[in-house]
Design an enzyme around this catalytic site. Structure first.
Site, short mmCIF file in Angstrom:
data_model
loop_
_atom_site.label_atom_id
_atom_site.label_comp_id
_atom_site.label_asym_id
_atom_site.label_seq_id
_atom_site.Cartn_x
_atom_site.Cartn_y
_atom_site.Cartn_z
N ARG A 4 0.83 -1.19 0.00
CA ARG A 4 0.00 0.00 0.00
C ARG A 4 0.87 1.25 0.00
O ARG A 4 1.76 1.39 0.82
CB ARG A 4 -0.90 0.02 1.24
CG ARG A 4 -1.66 1.30 1.48
CD ARG A 4 -2.99 1.29 0.76
NE ARG A 4 -3.69 2.55 0.93
CZ ARG A 4 -4.62 2.76 1.86
NH1 ARG A 4 -4.95 1.80 2.70
NH2 ARG A 4 -5.24 3.92 1.94
N ARG B 214 -6.03 1.59 -4.84
CA ARG B 214 -5.19 1.06 -3.76
C ARG B 214 -5.03 -0.45 -3.86
O ARG B 214 -5.95 -1.14 -4.29
CB ARG B 214 -5.74 1.47 -2.39
CG ARG B 214 -7.10 0.98 -2.10
CD ARG B 214 -8.24 2.01 -1.89
NE ARG B 214 -8.00 3.41 -2.00
CZ ARG B 214 -7.99 4.26 -0.96
NH1 ARG B 214 -8.18 3.83 0.25
NH2 ARG B 214 -7.82 5.54 -1.17
N ASP C 267 -6.91 -2.17 1.24
CA ASP C 267 -7.52 -1.36 2.29
C ASP C 267 -8.12 -2.33 3.31
O ASP C 267 -8.86 -3.23 2.92
CB ASP C 267 -8.70 -0.60 1.65
CG ASP C 267 -8.72 0.85 2.02
OD1 ASP C 267 -7.90 1.29 2.82
OD2 ASP C 267 -9.60 1.55 1.47
N ASP D 135 -10.32 -2.07 6.85
CA ASP D 135 -11.03 -1.17 7.75
C ASP D 135 -11.72 -1.95 8.85
O ASP D 135 -12.40 -2.95 8.58
CB ASP D 135 -12.11 -0.37 7.00
CG ASP D 135 -11.54 0.62 6.01
OD1 ASP D 135 -10.47 1.20 6.30
OD2 ASP D 135 -12.15 0.81 4.94
N1 ROI Z 1 -14.79 1.94 -4.02
C1 ROI Z 1 -15.13 0.64 -3.97
N2 ROI Z 1 -16.02 0.17 -4.86
N3 ROI Z 1 -14.61 -0.21 -3.07
C2 ROI Z 1 -13.69 0.21 -2.16
O1 ROI Z 1 -13.21 -0.59 -1.33
C3 ROI Z 1 -13.32 1.57 -2.16
N4 ROI Z 1 -12.43 2.05 -1.25
C4 ROI Z 1 -12.10 3.34 -1.22
C5 ROI Z 1 -12.66 4.33 -2.19
C6 ROI Z 1 -11.51 4.98 -2.94
C7 ROI Z 1 -13.44 5.38 -1.41
N5 ROI Z 1 -13.56 3.73 -3.15
C8 ROI Z 1 -13.90 2.42 -3.11
O2 ROI Z 1 -11.27 3.76 -0.29
#
Ligand code: ROI
Length: 164
Positions: free
Chosen positions: A83, A93, A96, A98
């Site tokens: 990342r 990215r 991610d 979360d």
């Molecule tokens: N859009 C989608 N479809 N899935 C994601 O995990 C995701 N993650 C993000 C942003 C860039 C907001 N858009 C995303 O962080």
């Protein structure tokens, strides 16, 4: 021991591989076990549309770590998997991770807000999460998951069939 739910997302560098490696890495966090995984979903990008579609999923873990220690471990996995935090807001990215929910806890600290602030509006979080929770589930603030789902159309989302 707390049950926590982790949102996973990737749209770079072989997203399938990123998510699989991340799931294995979750199970290797100290005092933490992977307890369940949703289907994988392809999703249209939220944010700039000149980026690849995302692959999203949600994992359930059981952990004895404190929330911020878990966050540290998740950020270490993100770093290991390449990342790069870029200037562009909402850009693509590799990975991610979360924290969506952490037991029944409500957390409002500079580094960590739980339940995750944006989850109520994001189909690519709510639909996979719903696979792992009972129908009548309520968030720590009392809102019903079913209610959030009813207000969040299944749009731009595609549930992928499990592959071997
Ligand atoms: N859009 C989608 N479809 N899935 C994601 O995990 C995701 N993650 C993000 C942003 C860039 C907001 N858009 C995303 O962080």
């Amino acid at each position: 021991m707390n049950r926590a739910y982790i949102g996973l997302g990737s749209n770079l560098a072989e997203p399938q591989r990123q998510l699989r490696e991340a799931l294995a890495a979750l199970d290797r966090i100290e005092r933490t076990r992977l307890a369940g995984v949703s289907s994988f979903y392809a999703s249209d990008p939220l944010g700039p549309s000149d980026q690849p579609r995302y692959l999203n999923a949600v994992a359930a873990i059981d952990t004895e770590l404190e929330p911020v220690a878990l966050l540290d471990a998740l950020q270490a996995i993100e770093q290991t998997q390449g990342r790069q935090r870029k200037a562009e807001r909402w850009g693509p990215r590799t990975l991610d991770l979360d924290i969506l929910l952490f037991g029944e806890q409500r957390i409002d600290e500079p580094r960590l807000q739980v339940p995750h602030y944006h989850m109520q509006a994001r189909a690519f979080v709510l639909y996979p999460l719903a696979e792992l929770l009972p129908a009548g589930f309520r968030l720590p603030d009392g809102r019903r998951l079913a209610e959030l789902l009813a207000n969040c159309p299944f749009t731009g989302l595609e549930r992928l069939e499990a592959d071997a």
